[in-house]
Design a protein around this motif. Structure first.
Motif, PDB file in Angstrom:
ATOM      1  N   VAL A  39       0.843  -1.095  -0.053  1.00  0.00           N
ATOM      2  CA  VAL A  39       0.218   0.030  -0.016  1.00  0.00           C
ATOM      3  C   VAL A  39       0.857   1.277   0.064  1.00  0.00           C
ATOM      4  CG1 VAL A  39      -1.957   1.333   1.304  1.00  0.00           C
ATOM      5  CG2 VAL A  39      -1.787  -1.231   1.235  1.00  0.00           C
ATOM      6  N   LYS A  40       1.953   1.315   0.871  1.00  0.00           N
ATOM      7  CA  LYS A  40       2.687   2.435   0.791  1.00  0.00           C
ATOM      8  C   LYS A  40       3.734   2.749  -0.378  1.00  0.00           C
ATOM      9  CE  LYS A  40       5.293   2.811   4.573  1.00  0.00           C
ATOM     10  NZ  LYS A  40       6.205   2.760   5.544  1.00  0.00           N
ATOM     11  N   LYS A  41       3.823   1.676  -1.161  1.00  0.00           N
ATOM     12  CA  LYS A  41       4.344   1.718  -2.467  1.00  0.00           C
ATOM     13  C   LYS A  41       3.464   2.233  -3.511  1.00  0.00           C
ATOM     14  CE  LYS A  41       7.018  -0.838  -6.043  1.00  0.00           C
ATOM     15  NZ  LYS A  41       7.766  -1.991  -6.278  1.00  0.00           N
ATOM     16  N   ALA A  42       2.047   1.920  -3.395  1.00  0.00           N
ATOM     17  CA  ALA A  42       1.235   2.238  -4.540  1.00  0.00           C
ATOM     18  C   ALA A  42       0.895   3.863  -4.183  1.00  0.00           C
ATOM     19  CB  ALA A  42      -0.074   1.430  -4.253  1.00  0.00           C
ATOM     20  N   LEU A  43       0.792   4.025  -2.978  1.00  0.00           N
ATOM     21  CA  LEU A  43       0.615   5.618  -2.552  1.00  0.00           C
ATOM     22  C   LEU A  43       1.559   6.466  -3.111  1.00  0.00           C
ATOM     23  CD1 LEU A  43      -0.719   5.265   1.067  1.00  0.00           C
ATOM     24  CD2 LEU A  43      -1.982   5.625  -1.119  1.00  0.00           C
ATOM     25  N   LYS A  44       2.980   5.906  -3.408  1.00  0.00           N
ATOM     26  CA  LYS A  44       3.813   6.792  -3.902  1.00  0.00           C
ATOM     27  C   LYS A  44       4.119   6.730  -5.463  1.00  0.00           C
ATOM     28  CE  LYS A  44       6.922   6.314   0.336  1.00  0.00           C
ATOM     29  NZ  LYS A  44       8.307   5.913   0.730  1.00  0.00           N
ATOM     30  N   THR A  45       3.675   5.674  -6.200  1.00  0.00           N
ATOM     31  CA  THR A  45       3.867   5.531  -7.429  1.00  0.00           C
ATOM     32  C   THR A  45       2.464   5.867  -8.142  1.00  0.00           C
ATOM     33  OG1 THR A  45       3.426   3.169  -7.291  1.00  0.00           O
ATOM     34  CG2 THR A  45       5.708   3.880  -7.153  1.00  0.00           C
ATOM     35  N   LEU A  46       1.297   5.572  -7.648  1.00  0.00           N
ATOM     36  CA  LEU A  46       0.081   5.569  -8.631  1.00  0.00           C
ATOM     37  C   LEU A  46      -0.246   7.053  -8.678  1.00  0.00           C
ATOM     38  CD1 LEU A  46      -2.006   2.588  -7.430  1.00  0.00           C
ATOM     39  CD2 LEU A  46      -0.773   2.879  -9.100  1.00  0.00           C
ATOM     40  N   PRO A  47      -0.566   7.559  -9.642  1.00  0.00           N
ATOM     41  CA  PRO A  47      -1.352   9.164  -9.865  1.00  0.00           C
ATOM     42  C   PRO A  47      -2.509   9.096  -8.928  1.00  0.00           C
ATOM     43  CG  PRO A  47      -2.086   7.644 -11.671  1.00  0.00           C
ATOM     44  CD  PRO A  47      -1.131   6.746 -10.855  1.00  0.00           C
ATOM     45  N   MET A  48      -2.381  10.498  -8.278  1.00  0.00           N
ATOM     46  CA  MET A  48      -3.455  10.870  -7.289  1.00  0.00           C
ATOM     47  C   MET A  48      -4.154  12.003  -7.765  1.00  0.00           C
ATOM     48  SD  MET A  48      -2.827  11.060  -3.198  1.00  0.00           S
ATOM     49  CE  MET A  48      -1.995   9.484  -3.164  1.00  0.00           C
ATOM     50  N   VAL A  49      -5.417  11.924  -7.658  1.00  0.00           N
ATOM     51  CA  VAL A  49      -6.245  13.455  -7.838  1.00  0.00           C
ATOM     52  C   VAL A  49      -6.662  14.030  -6.624  1.00  0.00           C
ATOM     53  CG1 VAL A  49      -8.146  14.335  -9.323  1.00  0.00           C
ATOM     54  CG2 VAL A  49      -6.997  12.215  -9.987  1.00  0.00           C
ATOM     55  N   SER A  50      -6.362  15.251  -6.444  1.00  0.00           N
ATOM     56  CA  SER A  50      -6.664  15.893  -5.055  1.00  0.00           C
ATOM     57  C   SER A  50      -7.932  16.821  -5.221  1.00  0.00           C
ATOM     58  CB  SER A  50      -5.472  16.960  -4.714  1.00  0.00           C
ATOM     59  OG  SER A  50      -4.348  16.210  -4.644  1.00  0.00           O
ATOM     60  N   TRP A  51      -8.753  16.568  -4.387  1.00  0.00           N
ATOM     61  CA  TRP A  51     -10.292  17.283  -4.187  1.00  0.00           C
ATOM     62  C   TRP A  51      -9.922  18.351  -3.375  1.00  0.00           C
ATOM     63  CZ3 TRP A  51     -14.822  18.015  -6.131  1.00  0.00           C
ATOM     64  CH2 TRP A  51     -15.689  18.652  -5.024  1.00  0.00           C
ATOM     65  N   LYS A  52     -10.212  19.757  -3.809  1.00  0.00           N
ATOM     66  CA  LYS A  52      -9.978  20.978  -3.112  1.00  0.00           C
ATOM     67  C   LYS A  52     -11.211  21.798  -3.071  1.00  0.00           C
ATOM     68  CE  LYS A  52      -5.232  21.325  -4.794  1.00  0.00           C
ATOM     69  NZ  LYS A  52      -4.164  22.187  -5.500  1.00  0.00           N
ATOM     70  N   GLY A  53     -12.359  21.077  -3.048  1.00  0.00           N
ATOM     71  CA  GLY A  53     -13.618  21.851  -3.094  1.00  0.00           C
ATOM     72  C   GLY A  53     -14.384  21.437  -1.816  1.00  0.00           C
ATOM     73  N   ASP A  54     -15.410  21.664  -1.607  1.00  0.00           N
ATOM     74  CA  ASP A  54     -16.513  21.312  -0.613  1.00  0.00           C
ATOM     75  C   ASP A  54     -17.685  20.671  -1.178  1.00  0.00           C
ATOM     76  OD1 ASP A  54     -18.612  23.457  -0.423  1.00  0.00           O
ATOM     77  OD2 ASP A  54     -16.762  24.390  -0.489  1.00  0.00           O
ATOM     78  N   VAL A  55     -18.116  19.572  -0.517  1.00  0.00           N
ATOM     79  CA  VAL A  55     -19.335  19.131  -1.058  1.00  0.00           C
ATOM     80  C   VAL A  55     -20.475  19.827  -1.230  1.00  0.00           C
ATOM     81  CG1 VAL A  55     -20.806  16.934  -0.532  1.00  0.00           C
ATOM     82  CG2 VAL A  55     -18.503  16.980   0.350  1.00  0.00           C
ATOM     83  N   ASP A  56     -20.697  20.662  -0.521  1.00  0.00           N
ATOM     84  CA  ASP A  56     -22.165  21.400  -0.680  1.00  0.00           C
ATOM     85  C   ASP A  56     -21.932  23.085  -1.510  1.00  0.00           C
ATOM     86  OD1 ASP A  56     -23.554  19.437   0.463  1.00  0.00           O
ATOM     87  OD2 ASP A  56     -23.008  20.303   2.477  1.00  0.00           O
ATOM     88  N   GLY A  57     -20.610  23.422  -1.600  1.00  0.00           N
ATOM     89  CA  GLY A  57     -20.087  24.619  -1.955  1.00  0.00           C
ATOM     90  C   GLY A  57     -20.099  24.813  -3.351  1.00  0.00           C
ATOM     91  N   LYS A  58     -19.655  25.925  -3.806  1.00  0.00           N
ATOM     92  CA  LYS A  58     -19.646  26.452  -5.436  1.00  0.00           C
ATOM     93  C   LYS A  58     -18.660  25.582  -6.075  1.00  0.00           C
ATOM     94  CE  LYS A  58     -16.961  30.382  -4.888  1.00  0.00           C
ATOM     95  NZ  LYS A  58     -16.660  31.943  -5.124  1.00  0.00           N
ATOM     96  N   PHE A  59     -17.541  25.023  -5.402  1.00  0.00           N
ATOM     97  CA  PHE A  59     -16.659  24.201  -5.938  1.00  0.00           C
ATOM     98  C   PHE A  59     -16.731  22.727  -6.248  1.00  0.00           C
ATOM     99  CE2 PHE A  59     -14.327  27.902  -3.960  1.00  0.00           C
ATOM    100  CZ  PHE A  59     -13.850  28.369  -5.101  1.00  0.00           C
ATOM    101  N   ALA A  60     -18.148  22.274  -5.741  1.00  0.00           N
ATOM    102  CA  ALA A  60     -18.432  20.995  -6.020  1.00  0.00           C
ATOM    103  C   ALA A  60     -18.278  20.300  -7.427  1.00  0.00           C
ATOM    104  CB  ALA A  60     -19.628  20.709  -5.333  1.00  0.00           C
ATOM    105  N   GLN A  61     -18.546  21.522  -8.284  1.00  0.00           N
ATOM    106  CA  GLN A  61     -18.514  21.077  -9.675  1.00  0.00           C
ATOM    107  C   GLN A  61     -17.262  21.471 -10.362  1.00  0.00           C
ATOM    108  OE1 GLN A  61     -21.094  19.348 -11.128  1.00  0.00           O
ATOM    109  NE2 GLN A  61     -22.340  19.466  -9.086  1.00  0.00           N
TER     110      GLN A  61
END
Length: 568
Positions: free
Chosen positions: A523-545
């Motif tokens: 798991v540790k190796k996968a977290l370092k090698t696999l591409p990761m998409v970061s969520w920077k919005g909030d669920v109910d806010g205007k950044f949800a879309q």
């Protein structure tokens, strides 16, 4: 042997035919006096026509279809036998129309000749005298220029001083017509001399003079020919150098080859013999000379001549030298002088080339950067309109398996804030992901509590469920990394390394987390090698879309035709 026998038989038959032809065809010609007796001088071009005395001496050069090869010429030997003249073996004798031409006639050509046509034969006796016997033999060729006067006389007439000559007549080829014809207004014969009041180009040709001379009571025709050539007047001007002009400086690059061309106009000369030279004078008195005179083109003004020399490699010494082009004809000469000047490299051109190259590189880099920054959008555009649906026929039930930490998962030192975050995480996984991926992009997601078992699944069933999906999406947070749902990520990693039908993983970083020491190595190796998409919005806010976020998620999802061509 058969072919050889046929050949000898053919020769015998041919000989028999000729013998019969000789007897029956020439008996009338061999008997009696010759029809004509001709006296000519050696080394002259003369001809004899096959015409009886009472025939008009016209069209002896008629080469029409009806006259061609209709006249045969034979030579009578001393034993009175005859031999046909083989034109192919006598390059100085030619048979043109009804005339036998000697070019020139020689002493050995004296003899008796027979000519035969379809309806007659005749005998001609020819006597060739050496020209040395007549020291006053006139010129047999003349050159006249147009628009002036001129005259010609019979060349052999001066050889007959003291003899009684009569009936001198002038003719001109091609039809052997009388020179003094009614249509020749500019010509007159006075005292046996042909006078041209005005010379025209049509006056050129071969002129024949015949007169009668009695020798030992026999009538002889003395024949002589004169060639008349008509042209323009020879120039009275020296050659004209058209280029380069005197004192010209020619740019040359050090170490490079150089061609120097001199162009000269030579006015008309009948006997054109030009001389063109390039002379190279160096400071150390070294001189090089190059000369030619045959690179000329003739036109109405005269001859346009070019002479080019090549310096294989320009040296510093060449810049100190002087180059002279000299031209000469029979009237005079002309010359021109040139020098070399050093041609500097065109730095402005190099600057332009360098700037254009740099600009092109910048455009390429900018284009590459734009492609890099918008690569995901380019790929998604291609998928929407050009790519095929890869989900057809792969025996998979779901497009993606969703793994997340539920709000009731065990978490040490849980606070109300952590509970709220867990609730947002679960809401993101169970509501927002399906709302966007399923409703807008036609994907089918697998959420355990919704699609498998409302109360969850057993651990041993998780791997089977994951294998029924094309992708596996993991919502990563601190609760997920330290919670029991981590085993789902571990199981998916195991499925992704299988050789047959490997699984592709999509990691979404919902919130920041810290990896514990007890986390499995894979798991540790996968977290370092696999591409990761970061969520920077909030669920109910205007950044949800957030379009950029969802485009990245779609980039890792399987290719599938969406309902609205990629619009959220």
């Amino acid at each position: 042997m058969l072919l050889l026998g046929l050949f000898f038989l053919f020769c015998n038959i041919k000989h028999t035919v000729l013998a019969e032809f000789d007897v029956s065809g020439f008996s009338n010609c061999l008997d009696g006096e010759p029809n004509y007796r001709y006296q000519v001088f050696a080394e002259e071009n003369v001809f004899f026509q096959c015409n009886l005395p009472f025939h008009e001496p016209l069209q002896i050069y008629n080469k029409s279809f009806f006259n061609e090869n209709k006249t045969q010429w034979f030579l009578q030997k001393p034993d009175r036998s005859i031999e046909e003249i083989d034109i192919s073996k006598n390059f100085k004798i030619s048979n043109i129309g009804r005339a036998l031409w000697f070019s020139p006639v020689e002493m050995r050509h004296s003899g008796t000749y027979l000519c035969r046509t379809e309806n007659m034969c005749m005998q001609i006796r020819i006597h060739v005298q050496p020209k040395e016997n007549c020291t006053k033999y006139g010129p047999s060729s003349h050159y006249f220029t147009t628009d002036i006067k001129g005259s010609i006389s019979c060349p052999s007439l001066n050889c007959q001083q003291g003899r009684n000559i009569s009936n001198l007549r002038w003719y001109k080829t091609a039809n052997f017509e009388d020179v003094q014809s009614p249509n020749r207004f500019s010509l007159a014969i006075i005292n046996d001399i042909v006078h041209f009041n005005v010379i025209y180009t049509e006056d050129a040709g071969t002129y024949i003079c015949d007169y009668l001379l009695y020798i030992d009571g026999k009538e002889w025709i003395v024949r002589a020919t004169t060639e008349v050539d008509v042209g323009v007047q020879d120039t009275q001007s020296p050659p004209e150098i058209l280029g380069p002009s005197n004192g010209t400086e020619i740019k040359a690059e050090l170490g490079k080859p150089l061609n120097l061309t001199c162009r000269i106009l030579f006015r008309f000369e009948r006997y054109f013999n030009p001389l063109i030279t390039w002379t190279l004078l160096y400071p150390n008195s070294k001189e090089e000379r190059f000369g030619r005179g045959d690179l000329c083109t003739t036109h109405f003004e005269g001859n346009d001549c070019f002479f080019t020399i090549t310096l294989n490699k320009v040296t510093m010494n060449d810049f100190k030298a002087t180059f002279y082009c000299h031209a000469q004809n029979s009237v005079g000469n002309a010359s021109t002088m040139v020098k070399l000047s050093r041609k500097e490299r065109d730095f402005v051109f190099l600057v332009y080339v360098l700037c254009a190259t740099v600009l092109l590189l910048l455009l390429l880099l900018a284009g590459s950067g734009m492609v890099y920054l918008n690569w995901i959008e380019i790929v998604l555009f291609y998928r929407n309109y050009l790519s095929n649906d890869e989900t057809i026929g792969d025996d998979k039930e779901f497009d993606a398996f969703i793994s997340y930490a539920t709000h009731n998962s065990e978490f040490s030192e849980e606070t109300r804030e952590n509970y709220c975050k867990s609730y947002d995480e679960e809401q993101f996984a169970t509501q927002m992901l399906p709302n966007v991926l399923e409703n807008n992009y036609n994907y089918k997601l697998c959420i355990l509590e919704r699609d498998i078992l409302p109360g969850g699944a057993y651990v041993e069933d998780i791997a089977k469920i994951i294998k029924r999906s094309r992708r596996a999406i993991f919502i990563l947070s601190q609760r997920y990394i330290t919670g029991p749902s981590l085993f789902e990520l571990q199981a998916a990693i195991t499925c992704s390394v299988e050789k047959e039908d490997p699984l592709k993983l999509i990691l979404i970083k919902f919130s920041s987390f810290k990896e514990p020491e007890s986390i499995p190595h894979v798991v540790k190796k996968a977290l370092k090698t696999l591409p990761m998409v970061s969520w920077k919005g909030d669920v109910d806010g205007k950044f949800a879309q957030n379009t950029q976020f969802w485009n990245r998620v779609r980039y890792y999802m399987p290719v599938k035709k969406s309902k609205n061509n990629g619009k959220i």
